[in-house]
Design an enzyme around this catalytic site. Structure first.
Site, PDB file in Angstrom:
ATOM      1  N   ASP A  25      42.469  44.765  39.032  1.00 15.48           N
ATOM      2  CA  ASP A  25      43.251  43.841  38.203  1.00 15.48           C
ATOM      3  C   ASP A  25      44.395  43.211  38.999  1.00 15.48           C
ATOM      4  O   ASP A  25      44.921  43.818  39.932  1.00 15.48           O
ATOM      5  CB  ASP A  25      43.803  44.609  36.982  1.00 15.48           C
ATOM      6  CG  ASP A  25      44.265  43.669  35.886  1.00 15.48           C
ATOM      7  OD1 ASP A  25      43.906  42.477  35.919  1.00 15.48           O
ATOM      8  OD2 ASP A  25      45.009  44.133  35.002  1.00 15.48           O
ATOM      9  N   HIS A  51      40.689  35.501  42.736  1.00 19.39           N
ATOM     10  CA  HIS A  51      39.395  36.171  42.588  1.00 19.39           C
ATOM     11  C   HIS A  51      38.659  36.199  43.930  1.00 19.39           C
ATOM     12  O   HIS A  51      38.016  37.186  44.284  1.00 19.39           O
ATOM     13  CB  HIS A  51      38.536  35.474  41.530  1.00 19.39           C
ATOM     14  CG  HIS A  51      39.122  35.536  40.148  1.00 19.39           C
ATOM     15  ND1 HIS A  51      39.617  36.698  39.602  1.00 19.39           N
ATOM     16  CD2 HIS A  51      39.302  34.573  39.199  1.00 19.39           C
ATOM     17  CE1 HIS A  51      40.066  36.445  38.371  1.00 19.39           C
ATOM     18  NE2 HIS A  51      39.894  35.170  38.117  1.00 19.39           N
ATOM     19  N   LEU A  63      25.847  55.463  49.590  1.00 23.56           N
ATOM     20  CA  LEU A  63      26.705  55.168  48.438  1.00 23.56           C
ATOM     21  C   LEU A  63      25.923  54.470  47.315  1.00 23.56           C
ATOM     22  O   LEU A  63      25.120  53.578  47.590  1.00 23.56           O
ATOM     23  CB  LEU A  63      27.823  54.240  48.931  1.00 23.56           C
ATOM     24  CG  LEU A  63      28.738  53.638  47.895  1.00 23.56           C
ATOM     25  CD1 LEU A  63      29.674  54.705  47.347  1.00 23.56           C
ATOM     26  CD2 LEU A  63      29.558  52.502  48.524  1.00 23.56           C
TER      27      LEU A  63
HETATM   28  C1  IPE Z   1      40.228  44.493  33.007  1.00 23.17           C
HETATM   29  O1  IPE Z   1      41.220  43.571  33.345  1.00 23.17           O
HETATM   30  C2  IPE Z   1      38.894  43.983  33.404  1.00 23.17           C
HETATM   31  C3  IPE Z   1      38.658  43.832  34.834  1.00 23.17           C
HETATM   32  C4  IPE Z   1      39.462  44.171  35.802  1.00 23.17           C
HETATM   33  C5  IPE Z   1      37.385  43.279  35.170  1.00 23.17           C
HETATM   34  P1  IPE Z   1      41.814  42.545  32.271  1.00 23.17           P
HETATM   35  O2  IPE Z   1      42.863  41.757  32.989  1.00 23.17           O
HETATM   36  O3  IPE Z   1      40.729  41.786  31.642  1.00 23.17           O
HETATM   37  O4  IPE Z   1      42.435  43.519  31.188  1.00 23.17           O
HETATM   38  P2  IPE Z   1      43.671  43.352  30.207  1.00 23.17           P
HETATM   39  O5  IPE Z   1      43.454  42.069  29.460  1.00 23.17           O
HETATM   40  O6  IPE Z   1      44.907  43.290  31.045  1.00 23.17           O
HETATM   41  O7  IPE Z   1      43.641  44.579  29.362  1.00 23.17           O
HETATM   42  C1  IPE Z   2      41.150  40.873  37.438  1.00 23.06           C
HETATM   43  O1  IPE Z   2      42.198  40.003  37.638  1.00 23.06           O
HETATM   44  C2  IPE Z   2      39.808  40.202  37.572  1.00 23.06           C
HETATM   45  C3  IPE Z   2      39.127  39.935  36.307  1.00 23.06           C
HETATM   46  C4  IPE Z   2      39.480  40.402  35.143  1.00 23.06           C
HETATM   47  C5  IPE Z   2      37.946  39.078  36.359  1.00 23.06           C
HETATM   48  P1  IPE Z   2      42.799  39.134  36.459  1.00 23.06           P
HETATM   49  O2  IPE Z   2      42.099  37.828  36.447  1.00 23.06           O
HETATM   50  O3  IPE Z   2      42.818  39.877  35.198  1.00 23.06           O
HETATM   51  O4  IPE Z   2      44.285  38.914  36.984  1.00 23.06           O
HETATM   52  P2  IPE Z   2      45.629  38.983  36.130  1.00 23.06           P
HETATM   53  O5  IPE Z   2      45.618  40.290  35.395  1.00 23.06           O
HETATM   54  O6  IPE Z   2      45.611  37.815  35.219  1.00 23.06           O
HETATM   55  O7  IPE Z   2      46.721  38.921  37.149  1.00 23.06           O
HETATM   56 MG    MG Z   3      44.131  41.148  34.327  1.00 26.50          MG
END
Ligand code: IPE
Ligand code: IPE
Ligand code: MG
Length: 232
Positions: free
Chosen positions: A13, A30, A124
């Site tokens: 995240d 990303h 793995l």
């Molecule tokens: C969780 O992250 C999902 C992934 C890392 C793929 P999100 O950014 O979607 O989760 P919330 O919204 O902070 O809970």
């Molecule tokens: C995690 O990063 C990746 C996915 C959920 C696809 P985010 O896109 O949630 O990044 P933040 O949390 O907005 O910084």
């Molecule tokens: Mg996020």
């Protein structure tokens, strides 16, 4: 206790915030995040982790703006097709958990091919959680169980587990979440019942191999009791 976790799950995240801090588009975060995932896969392979599950896209993430979802899917398609040869050569077994039917057909096709081509690899096991949520996985497992005509008294933890997307994999020992959020966000709800949790402020695109190793060392200092009393 200093044995390695058999199964590590990572909630990757913070990509969007990483990009925003630099005045970049979220997709750049990303893209950088995908590079970090490669580093973590490599080190997991090198140190002998059995299973690494990377949470890449949740069911709830489908609700993001269309342009973010479509560029993420493009990134995923490029990533999967370019990395496939390496996965095969490195002896990595590839698997996807999640509601695959919601993914674009082309991606489903690449996934099926990658799963098939790597199914006999035994180093793995790399699991990508894509279009995944723990609740959705549990509901799909219940539907599969019911349609198999099972009798209620036949349902045990192990028969249930055999109907989850993770059938055959060991429970997750360590869940790492980056970006400072201290929640599970629908990741491995059943499998993580006794997982050790590791949270770090580091945003996923900045998460290094060294920090991954630190998380494992931290895990190795934990005392896992599973509800029992340890003999002294
Ligand atoms: C969780 O992250 C999902 C992934 C890392 C793929 P999100 O950014 O979607 O989760 P919330 O919204 O902070 O809970
Ligand atoms: C995690 O990063 C990746 C996915 C959920 C696809 P985010 O896109 O949630 O990044 P933040 O949390 O907005 O910084
Ligand atoms: Mg996020």
């Amino acid at each position: 206790m200093d044995s390695l976790p058999r199964h590590i799950g990572v909630i990757m995240d913070g990509n969007g915030r990483w990009a925003k801090l630099r005045g970049l588009k979220r997709i750049e975060g990303h893209r950088r995040g995908a590079e970090r995932a490669k580093d973590i896969i490599r080190v997991s392979l090198d140190i002998g982790i059995e299973v690494l599950t990377l949470y890449a896209f949740s069911i709830e993430n489908w609700q993001r703006p269309d342009d973010e979802v479509s560029t993420l899917m493009e990134l995923l398609e490029v990533y999967l097709s370019t990395e496939l040869i390496d996965l095969i050569q490195e002896g990595i077994r590839f698997r996807v958990i999640g509601n695959k039917e919601k993914l674009p057909e082309q991606i489903q096709h690449i996934i099926n091919r990658a799963e098939e081509l790597t199914k006999d690899n035994n180093k793995l096991t790399l699991v990508l959680a894509l279009s995944y949520s723990g609740r959705d996985e549990i509901l799909r497992a219940i539907r599969r169980l019911l349609s198999s005509g099972v009798r209620p008294e036949e349902i045990s933890e192990s028969t249930f587990e055999n109907h989850l997307d993770t059938a055959g994999l060991p429970p997750v020992d360590l869940i790492i979440r980056t970006s400072g959020e201290m929640r599970i966000s629908n990741f491995l709800l059943w499998q993580g019942a006794y997982a050790e949790l590791y949270f770090t402020e580091t945003l996923w695109p900045d998460f290094t191999k060294d920090e991954f190793l630190l998380a494992i060392q931290d895990y190795q200092r934990r005392e896992r009791r599973f509800g029992t009393v340890l003999s002294t």
